[in-house]
Enzyme design. Structure first.
Site: not given
Lengths: 344, 344, 344, 344
Positions: C11-13, C148, C312
């Site tokens: 559910s995170g980016y 990143c 990123n």
């Protein structure tokens, strides 16, 4: 008893900002504003924030009438060609262009790629950064403007310079991030919103002309000034790297910074342990003449990262220019420059 | 001879904007600012634009001392619970929340979903929009704030209302686009930058509470207020659709608009044939109390599109509140509200 | 013959980006995606770009079923606690967190402030940057993700490293500017749009944990990594300063860069004399796995400014992770990573 | 067995987007791309996302060689002048300009202010919106592009139109908010970033040419199309107001919407009770061919607010054009259009 003022090149961004400031300045009456490209238009048609504030129209610079003080915000290279004529029309001159920032004619030619048109005038101008030349400005009749990227860097370095920790030969790397208003109202194809939004674009790695102003004002020989465009209209943020003499304790850094912000009304030290705004950030400076400075220092290695955030059109251009006028006239230095910026 | 002022809830965006305005107001001394969540912090730690401008700290609202004028910028529903206590501490009250905007207790309950905690106070408050209630405000002791979306819409409609062309039953469709500062400093998961940047998000198609303020102030029964978030921090722009009586000539529209902007110092008519800024645009209003209005009208069909651009935190909140204070105190209406906004 | 894949923390980016890539990957079937905070919800309710692309729901990580390959995108520190359990459920593991990026347990403890929970596993993981470890990745069962900011810096330095011009003791100053998606989907009060828009905020001057990955991968001891937030959702841009050995001619720089971009399918050299896009810029890389590199070099002084722009969440996280999977499985390296990014 | 394709006017934004899509299309070979202003340049110098993807250069449109299919993305008015010549060079033509969108020559002249140069061709072109003309497109040789604002509005109205609830005489108010890429790569002074950032600028209240496409496709006589620029590069969002026949129950609305999104692969219904993405939002559609639709409906009054979000360069231009090519060729409708967009 107000002072009459004219602005040459008032349709550009720096000129418009000057006009905004001077219209509300309690000691000044703006009598003329010129623009060749917008001749005859109301100034509020170009600068819509000034609607209902003035009914001035742009006039022809060739028709300039005598005034007490003249601000010039022409494209670089224009003012030097007619400096004699303009000096005959105004007692005080503040030229925001790059024409009279460098004191040395040879340096001018090296950085600007052409000989100066009026080299004998170079020595008559004082570099218009009050935090560096306050006393000279109080006596000055002719004052140059400042480069915005140079100003962010110079003010970031000021505490270190004043403390005597800068050595002429040391390498200073200044990473300056800037908003789009720096490019001026003319723009170019790379300035259109669809191409310019969302960028992080390092458009000059080194060799930018503003480097010369940092070298001159800080007495440095080895300055790398790197400029990166980011998605913002107003703002310039300098992150400056340098190595300090070994053994310098942190508390002396604090002393150096505190001394400087106490001395200068538009400098503020931002170094908080918590909250959202722990470091300088141009976000909150739009329209303000403040320069927010700060630093991080590694005592072990001596590496310093010095910060300075400004509004490039204010402290980096029109704001410093009005601050200079205040000094030249013997007025309160902050007069007409009270707007603190907005949050959020 | 300055007036002492306190601000309840000064750590939010509207409270911070009030503080910025009142600190520079020539007739006012800010004596207390409260915040439960930032108790004991310097105000500049929350509102970093005010660094070097004040050494005030946030205090406890329970410790409020008597003042001449009290501004309340608490979350909706809080102030009404303690209005009696606060009225005992301040001669004048301006409440920016929604608590006292509606005159009718039944309407309040219908739109806010709960009975009002102090319904007998509703009639004592004047709705704080000077362009609608200037004379009443000059006599008022208690004034409510305004909803920002309602204000953009009400001011877009004002020329039509004054001209007598609005009919209670006609349909009015108000499309308001707003920036992120409207959501307040607390935010929510949908407010974080990565989710909120680049949006065009119609978060309320109709039924928003501000609709009630438009109905009340313009005397309308059928208002569709649609709210869309866009990528901007400050600004609200109303584009309002309505059909005018048949046969109304264009020149009468011009007359109606010109009359209104001549009467009200913070209204400006923006309707240019050329240039970049031909219509109202909140871009140039950040920090300003101006409301820029305009219109397009199709003489053949009678369809009118009326515009109004404001800074939601200024004319839509703190700016109107200070304008009300000026009226209540008999001062110049524009005092402390001179900042014209920035270009670009 | 497709490979079954599960994503922990989807559910995170970064997890959402993995999911987008793997759903369209021709050799992969995504069988499970987990999220504690969104348990039972359709993935398209959290990642709305995936509506109509999948009817998967978020499941409980405790219920994970055996799969061929497991991607973990959990908060830092979580995966190391259960690495043994997960290794029993999956043949291949790619962990995007920082848990297994450093090979040295002491370095981990120094940079992350706590002992590693599974130090004996550190040596089993290959650092997941194909441009540095392609051959090892072809043999690997366990792969770490990459930081990143470290990735942008490492790839900016890669041509110099490969050419043998980096010395372990030399100072490298990496100025990285980043977008808001780097902060993750949880955000904090400083991430809300009204506070985060329009910033240029140097939130880490040095000492950021990603520094350790640059030191490890480039074999450097003196790295200053400075991180500045700018107004952008996706993107990281490294501007890296270093001094090269005296006498190095410009053409050798060109050779070094050309060699590297020819070898690696996702590296591109951007160094144009004209046009809008003369240097790397993350603006055009959103959703793409490319890393655009470039440089400016002062032959006289030996000062080099090396650039690298990435998305990123792609080359700096999910994209590199899928690229690693392709290598581990012996597939074409670019499979499922073909999206080139958008202009404008 | 691939189809050869040429693109006229490939240096603009729509042309560049076509090129991006067609280079990755499995059934197509791009053989020529033309641009007068960038003649001889590599396409990646203008469209930097395509670096390493193609070594095509822009060629002269006068030198166009025969191809199977020709896409034209020239400025409005250009293609109609040479349609005969181009029809001799290509079996299939898709013209993205406005030249062949209106079927009626009189309507063309009324909306575009000049007679059509090739009125006998108008009837040969099919309006290129597959959701309106899928069957005709399967048989078509000549297809027009679509106006992006018209497309957002037409697709917002499609469920209502299909359900038979639209009456020719009813008033429809379409408020469309758009990003800056709609203005095209040429830009103008109002497009430069410093002037265009942070705007909410209603640049057309009614009378925009795209209105004619809504009237034609939906069979309406009274359409008010209002266009507002917001700070975004890609995206168009239509918020459409209309009154439905009395007594229509909510569940019939749901049925109408569900039927439409089941029928059309690129339409999605977004109407969630919770989460961040409850309504259509172009934020997540950059690069995607999806049109996200939604609605809010007041059963009591019959007032409907219909939504549609698209990427103006994709579903509003190049994406729909490639979708048409797929239909014309008998290929899978979604071929080459699989990119789902990004989150965040």
């Amino acid at each position: 008893m107000s002072v009459s003022v004219a602005i040459l090149g008032a349709s550009g961004y720096a000129g418009g900002e000057l006009l905004r400031l001077l219209l509300d300045h309690p000691q000044v009456t703006v009598t003329q504003v010129t623009s060749r490209s917008h001749l005859g238009e109301y100034v509020y048609q170009v600068h819509p924030n000034l609607r209902k504030r003035t009914t001035l129209k742009f006039s022809d610079p060739a028709q300039l009438q005598p005034v007490d003080a003249l601000f010039a915000a022409l494209p670089h290279g224009e003012f030097q060609k007619e400096v004699d004529r303009y000096a005959g029309l105004a007692t005080y001159i503040i030229d925001l262009s790059a024409d009279f920032r460098l004191r040395d004619a040879a340096a001018y030619e090296r950085w600007y790629g052409a000989p100066h048109a009026a080299p004998h005038w170079l020595g008559k101008f004082v570099y218009g950064l009050p935090e560096f030349h306050r006393e000279a400005l109080r006596q000055a009749r002719y004052v140059s403007g400042v480069g915005c990227n140079a100003t962010a860097t110079n003010l970031a370095l000021l505490p270190i310079l004043r403390a005597g920790w800068l050595h002429p030969d040391q390498q200073v790397i200044a990473e300056v991030k800037v908003g789009s208003s720096e490019a001026g109202a003319e723009g170019n194809i790379g300035s259109i919103h669809a191409e310019r939004a969302n960028v992080i674009r390092t458009y000059s790695a080194f060799g930018h002309r503003h480097t010369a102003e940092i070298m001159q004002e800080c007495g440095l020989k080895n300055v790398v000034l790197t400029l990166t465009s980011v998605d913002l209209v107003r703002g310039a943020m300098a992150t400056v790297h340098l190595d300090l003499p070994p053994g310098l304790p942190m508390r002396q850094l604090w002393q150096a910074y505190r001394a400087v912000v106490q001395e200068h009304p538009f400098l503020r030290l931002v170094k908080e342990a918590r909250g959202i705004y722990r470091v300088p950030d141009p976000k909150i400076l739009a329209g303000s003449n403040y320069a927010d400075i700060g630093f991080e220092y590694d005592e072990a290695s001596g590496h310093l990262v010095a910060f300075c955030a400004i509004d490039n059109l204010m402290k980096g251009a029109a704001g410093s220019a009005v601050q200079c006028l205040n000094l030249m006239m013997g007025w309160e230095e902050t007069l007409g420059l009270e707007f603190p910026g907005l949050h959020p």
